[in-house]
Design a protein around this motif. Structure first.
Motif, PDB file in Angstrom:
ATOM      1  N   LYS A  94     -14.438  28.502  18.847  1.00 62.09           N
ATOM      2  CA  LYS A  94     -14.149  29.737  18.102  1.00 62.09           C
ATOM      3  C   LYS A  94     -15.434  30.535  17.875  1.00 62.09           C
ATOM      4  N   ARG A  95     -16.523  29.836  17.536  1.00 65.81           N
ATOM      5  CA  ARG A  95     -17.808  30.511  17.324  1.00 65.81           C
ATOM      6  C   ARG A  95     -18.308  31.189  18.594  1.00 65.81           C
ATOM      7  N   VAL A  96     -18.231  30.484  19.728  1.00 64.70           N
ATOM      8  CA  VAL A  96     -18.715  31.046  20.995  1.00 64.70           C
ATOM      9  C   VAL A  96     -17.881  32.264  21.400  1.00 64.70           C
ATOM     10  N   CYS A  97     -16.584  32.204  21.146  1.00 64.69           N
ATOM     11  CA  CYS A  97     -15.731  33.347  21.475  1.00 64.69           C
ATOM     12  C   CYS A  97     -16.068  34.570  20.619  1.00 64.69           C
ATOM     13  N   GLU A  98     -16.378  34.345  19.373  1.00 60.35           N
ATOM     14  CA  GLU A  98     -16.573  35.468  18.450  1.00 60.35           C
ATOM     15  C   GLU A  98     -18.032  35.901  18.313  1.00 60.35           C
ATOM     16  N   HIS A  99     -18.950  34.945  18.213  1.00 57.54           N
ATOM     17  CA  HIS A  99     -20.354  35.273  17.936  1.00 57.54           C
ATOM     18  C   HIS A  99     -21.288  34.446  18.836  1.00 57.54           C
ATOM     19  N   PRO A 100     -21.277  34.696  20.139  1.00 59.49           N
ATOM     20  CA  PRO A 100     -22.098  33.888  21.044  1.00 59.49           C
ATOM     21  C   PRO A 100     -23.581  34.235  20.934  1.00 59.49           C
ATOM     22  N   THR A 101     -24.411  33.243  21.158  1.00 63.60           N
ATOM     23  CA  THR A 101     -25.856  33.459  21.269  1.00 63.60           C
ATOM     24  C   THR A 101     -26.217  33.612  22.739  1.00 63.60           C
ATOM     25  N   ASP A 102     -27.466  33.956  23.010  1.00 67.03           N
ATOM     26  CA  ASP A 102     -27.925  34.041  24.398  1.00 67.03           C
ATOM     27  C   ASP A 102     -27.795  32.687  25.083  1.00 67.03           C
TER      28      ASP A 102
END
Length: 507
Positions: A344-352
């Motif tokens: 869920k985090r990667v889908c919404e707020h991914p880092t480089d």
């Protein structure tokens, strides 16, 4: 929904309250998560009834066996002395999906369990491809009812001791009673039950045409049977040992074969659960966490209830450090929930870093679709290989150790790019039951001689089976086969025989 209880229930809930909260959970599950579910059936039972079902491998309709009673006595003693937290629910992969709740639970706990079991597990059971391929949710309850009745009839007809002897041997071989590779697209227990009833209506007989090939007099001892001919005749090699015994054992009676068949179907039914424990619990935990928070946001959970929930949830997903007194390995609830949250985090707020490791998932915004795709198409091992990120590796403090049993532990993977990939691969391997369960096959039978059954265990990474376990299991196998059984432990790399065991039946 179907409610059943033998008492008035806990102090702070009633059936009307459960109906209302179930309705609100259904709205969230449908509109926010779009969960496709089996119809739900919820049963309220006492903790003694929960223990009884819990000790029968979670199946209240299970046939009787002494090992279930042993588990019941042990669990009850620990529970009454406060030494073990009892599972607050049992959920059955069936259609309808049946969830058992303890009447001693608080209203908050009943809400949590409904969200966890009746919605989280329910969705996973219905939609994961392993369950769709290997289990028959429509037929399992009817089949278990038939199995329980059949074994009870056998006990009355042939004696409890004789039935227990067969069940003991079959349970010892349960892990080798599954087919790991599908031979057909669907598995229909209703058809299996019908076929079994049709067989039982015929005149019972133990005659097997196969054993005409066994010499009956000295002049036939040299009847030609090459290795390829024997294997073709017997369908070897065969990984499903219970299946082979059911079909080919020369001395088993028809009722004994049916009991092996029942145990084999039960083992196959639970096989997907062994491969998806972390994902299944992670899915249910993620679903209950989301639903409980949404209930609080919509005003259906008070602050006090929310604090009670967070205490229970935190305890469930607590992952002790390796040097913690309570450490017992990787907590599947903690790991599964962590992976779901990370997606869920990667889908919404991914880092480089996320964009480099998982570019397709990063920033897609559709975290519901991403999770449902993962829940449908993966088992634990492949899920970890696909989705375990460096971020979660750091958060859960994973690292890779090597122990050769001679010197100090060696750290083989640290938190760098190479280390992340090594940790992910090795951790996925730990969840791959194909790598962690012994690969044992029946490879030959001495048809021209003493009917000896020949098995082979192929060894990977130098991992041999404990000698005591081998001898105990081979003794059960020999009793079912009726003749001597040998097992060779063979190197998968060189085909060299490392150890060999031979056990005869008890007369």
């Amino acid at each position: 929904m179907n409610y059943a209880t033998t008492d008035k229930g806990a102090k702070d809930w009633d059936f009307e309250s459960l109906k209302r909260i179930y309705h609100e959970i259904s709205i969230i599950a449908e509109h926010d998560l779009a969960l496709d579910l089996y119809p739900n059936q919820i049963e309220i039972i006492t903790f003694e009834q929960m223990l009884d079902a819990y000790s029968s491998i979670g199946m209240p309709l299970m046939y009787q066996h002494w090992s279930f009673g042993k588990n019941f006595a042990q669990d009850e003693l620990l529970y009454r002395h406060g030494l073990r937290n009892l599972a607050y629910e049992i959920v059955i992969n069936s259609n309808p999906c049946i969830s058992y709740l303890m009447e001693e639970n608080s209203m908050m706990m009943q809400t949590l369990v409904i969200a966890h079991a009746a919605f989280g597990h329910n969705y996973f059971f219905k939609n994961n491809n392993l369950f769709r391929q290997w289990t028959d949710a429509n037929g399992i309850l009817s089949y278990l009812e038939f199995a329980k009745g059949y074994i009870s009839t056998c006990e009355a007809r042939y004696g409890e001791a004789e039935v227990e002897r067969i069940l003991d041997a079959a349970h010892a071989l349960m892990a080798q009673g599954v087919s790991r590779y599908p031979k057909r697209k669907t598995f229909n227990l209703s058809d299996e039950e019908r076929k079994t009833r049709e067989r039982l209506e015929e005149q019972e007989r133990s005659y097997n045409e196969l054993w005409n090939t066994v010499p009956s007099s000295p002049k036939n001892l040299n009847a030609p049977h090459s290795v390829s001919e024997r294997r073709n005749l017997l369908g070897l090699p065969e990984e499903n040992i219970l299946y082979f015994l059911e079909k080919k054992s020369p001395l088993l009676k028809p009722w004994e074969r049916e009991i092996l068949r029942i145990v084999r179907h039960v083992a196959q039914y639970f096989y997907p659960q062994k491969q998806t424990k972390m994902m299944n619990e992670g899915c249910a935990t993620f679903v209950h966490y989301y639903i409980m928070n949404r209930l609080h946001q919509r005003g259906f959970l008070t602050e006090g209830a929310m604090l009670e929930f967070l205490q229970s949830h935190t305890a469930a997903v607590f992952q002790p450090d390796y040097d913690h007194p309570g450490y017992y390995g990787i907590n599947p609830y903690a790991f599964g929930f962590g992976l779901m949250q990370d997606i869920k985090r990667v889908c919404e707020h991914p880092t480089d870093e996320d964009k480099a490791w998982n570019p397709e998932l990063s920033g897609c915004k559709d975290w519901v679709g991403a999770l449902k795709d993962a829940w449908t198409n993966h088992r634990d091992e492949s899920f970890i290989r696909q989705y375990l990120s460096p971020h979660l590796i750091r958060k859960m403090k994973f690292f890779d150790l090597y122990d050769d049993g001679k010197s100090d532990l060696l750290v083989k993977a640290i938190h760098n790019e190479h280390g992340y990939r090594t940790i992910r691969t090795n951790l996925a391997d730990q969840f791959d039951i194909i790598q962690n369960e012994p690969e044992i096959e029946i490879v030959d039978v001495d048809l021209n001689g003493d009917r000896k059954l020949i098995l082979q265990h192929r060894i990977y990474n130098g991992r041999l089976i404990d000698e005591r376990d081998i001898k105990d299991v081979l003794r059960h196998l020999a009793n079912l086969w009726g003749y001597e059984v040998t097992l060779s432990e063979v190197s998968a790399q060189t085909d060299a025989t490392i150890k060999q065991y031979s056990v005869g039946p008890e007369r």
